[in-house]
Design a protein around this motif. Sequence first.
Motif, PDB file in Angstrom:
ATOM      1  N   HIS A  80       6.446 -57.661 -74.365  1.00  0.00           N
ATOM      2  CA  HIS A  80       7.193 -57.108 -73.232  1.00  0.00           C
ATOM      3  C   HIS A  80       8.290 -56.169 -73.732  1.00  0.00           C
ATOM      4  O   HIS A  80       9.063 -56.522 -74.619  1.00  0.00           O
ATOM      5  N   GLU A  85      13.190 -60.347 -71.175  1.00  0.00           N
ATOM      6  CA  GLU A  85      11.923 -60.861 -70.654  1.00  0.00           C
ATOM      7  C   GLU A  85      11.009 -61.283 -71.794  1.00  0.00           C
ATOM      8  O   GLU A  85      10.303 -62.287 -71.695  1.00  0.00           O
ATOM      9  N   ALA A  86      11.019 -60.538 -72.892  1.00  0.00           N
ATOM     10  CA  ALA A  86      10.215 -60.916 -74.051  1.00  0.00           C
ATOM     11  C   ALA A  86      10.664 -62.273 -74.588  1.00  0.00           C
ATOM     12  O   ALA A  86       9.834 -63.119 -74.956  1.00  0.00           O
ATOM     13  N   PHE A 114       2.551 -50.968 -74.202  1.00  0.00           N
ATOM     14  CA  PHE A 114       3.784 -51.734 -74.010  1.00  0.00           C
ATOM     15  C   PHE A 114       4.378 -51.984 -75.403  1.00  0.00           C
ATOM     16  O   PHE A 114       4.396 -51.096 -76.227  1.00  0.00           O
ATOM     17  N   LEU A 346       0.310 -55.446 -68.000  1.00  0.00           N
ATOM     18  CA  LEU A 346       1.052 -56.425 -68.784  1.00  0.00           C
ATOM     19  C   LEU A 346       0.906 -57.798 -68.129  1.00  0.00           C
ATOM     20  O   LEU A 346       1.354 -58.005 -66.998  1.00  0.00           O
ATOM     21  N   ASP A 348       1.173 -61.511 -66.640  1.00  0.00           N
ATOM     22  CA  ASP A 348       2.298 -62.325 -66.197  1.00  0.00           C
ATOM     23  C   ASP A 348       2.199 -63.728 -66.794  1.00  0.00           C
ATOM     24  O   ASP A 348       1.278 -64.049 -67.547  1.00  0.00           O
TER      25      ASP A 348
END
Length: 640
Positions: A80, A85-86, A114, A346, A348
Amino acid sequence: MTSTVLADLPFMDAFATPGEAQWRAAVDKVLKGADFEKKLVGRTADGVRIEPLYEAAAEGGARPLRAEAGRWRVAARIDHPDTAEAARLALAELEGGADSLSLSFAGAPAARGFGLNATSVDALDATLDGVMLDLVRLRLDPAPGGRKHALLLADLVDKRGHAPSSLQIDFGMEPIGVLASSGSLAVPLPELGKRITETIGNLKARGFTGPFLAADGRTWHEAGATEAQELGAVLATAVTYLRLLEAQGIPLAEARDAISFTLVADADEFVTVAKLRAARLLWDRVQRACGLEPKPVFIHAETAWRSLTRRDPWVNLLRGTIAAFSAGVGGADSIGVQPFTAALGLPDGFARRIARNTQLILLEEANLWRVADPAAGAGGFEALTQALCEQGWRKFQDLEAESADGLTGIVGALANGHIQKGLARERDARAKAIATRREPITGTSEFPNLSEASVSVLAPPPPMPGNDATGAAITVEALPSIRLAEPFEALRASADIAQAAGERPKAFLATLGPIAGFTARSGFARNLFEAGGIAAPSGDGFAKAGATDLDALVAAFRASGAKLACLCGSDESYAAEAVAAAAALTAAGATVWLAGRPGEQEAALREAGVTNFIFAGCDAIAVLQDALAIAISPVSTSKG
């Protein structure tokens, strides 16, 4: 009386083991004269025979396959772009059962546009906030700037005060793979050898044990490689690294220990198992040729990108399960399962959890890891393994013999286009098989679902950046990264655009005769049209007193609003009614096709207005392109 008979009956007479001759005789009865080879013998893309029956393996036996005994590692990709968030996703993966993280920095082919944006130690520290580096295995996905990423991770280890020798890190430097995927290498090979030797020396001096270099099969697999081509390319890459390090004074044993493998696990169970087992045997052979006592190489397996679909992505769960099972049986040391929505963007948290749980079920509930070599002794697996060893070795030797502009081996084969041409031939052959549906893609080219529910992703796929070769010392034709379903997905996308602008493209199934007579061909036609996003509803037909009511048929066509009508019926109904039905529909303004081969009626059918014939083995892509052009075309004036 019965007990007396049984008491006198020898065991082997009562339960005699049938031999191959008896089995073959029974099969011949079922085939009723059909060709045994065509019906029951398959072949891989490399031409390796897949027999319907094998004898038990005569030699060999179970052998420990993994470099690390016991369970394989459950790997999860962290890619990410947002640092916070990563970090959240990384902790969720570990808390959910993963014990290995694959860090994909921006620019890594595996990041698909990404990737982590951590360009400093503090940023990487924040990305891995809460991750206990001494409790997990880390691997870096190969990317341009791999040396920089490796040193950045090492600096983070220093910052956190870990003893590097206690950590498990695969630094994933793969400059040859980067050259193949990007088309350029910044420095000449001697300088490359010097730089990677310096980087490895830096890391080893700080206490890291590696591996440091990766021979990555994904690059070749995504460009269309067969199993043998992937094995040959991985082997040739690893041997090139051995030479580069040896030229810098690194002993071969140390150079060998610096290398890991990454192989692709595809949805073909038998071939994937055999490929992983063959990779270890081939690497053993290379080590012996170098005068080394063989040691098992660490193999990371990842489920195939090229097998993922955007349409009916839930089917990807089945593909991923088969691939992960095969990698586990084949002896992978760590496995990464592509989330089922990866082709859509990407993934979820839900898609990542399902990917992770796929492995956990195989490990915890199926206990797949408890058997060292589950395929040992099975004639089919042993035969396939041996065949892939032979084919892979030939591909390796073929690459080793290539040269261009002073470059040899796999780099020379890239520079002179040898690899690109070979992979292009395989892509073309497979594309033809997919277009004709000899190689079906469930949910895409077969059994499509026009009413499929949408799935969520964190972000749609970004545009892939171009490759900048400015100032590069070595430039080659970059290899493409493909998914097999893309041609059908493009057709579906065109149909969706038309639907968004008004109405979904449709084809009218002009059924002839009773339901029992037209069901097979109407089902075939509907399946084919829907693979291109064209709705093709089918009703109960237009039979009346044993014949087709042509007036009702034409009226239904007019009411449907379709421009394309496809005749569907039995051979008998075609002989009796197809010409008249085609003429009536043509007069009503339809472009008329027929489901099936025309045979002796072709001239009469074409004269009546039939312009195309669809049948098993036709080029579905070309057919659907024509069908969409007709279905989306402006309304023409009726001929009726």
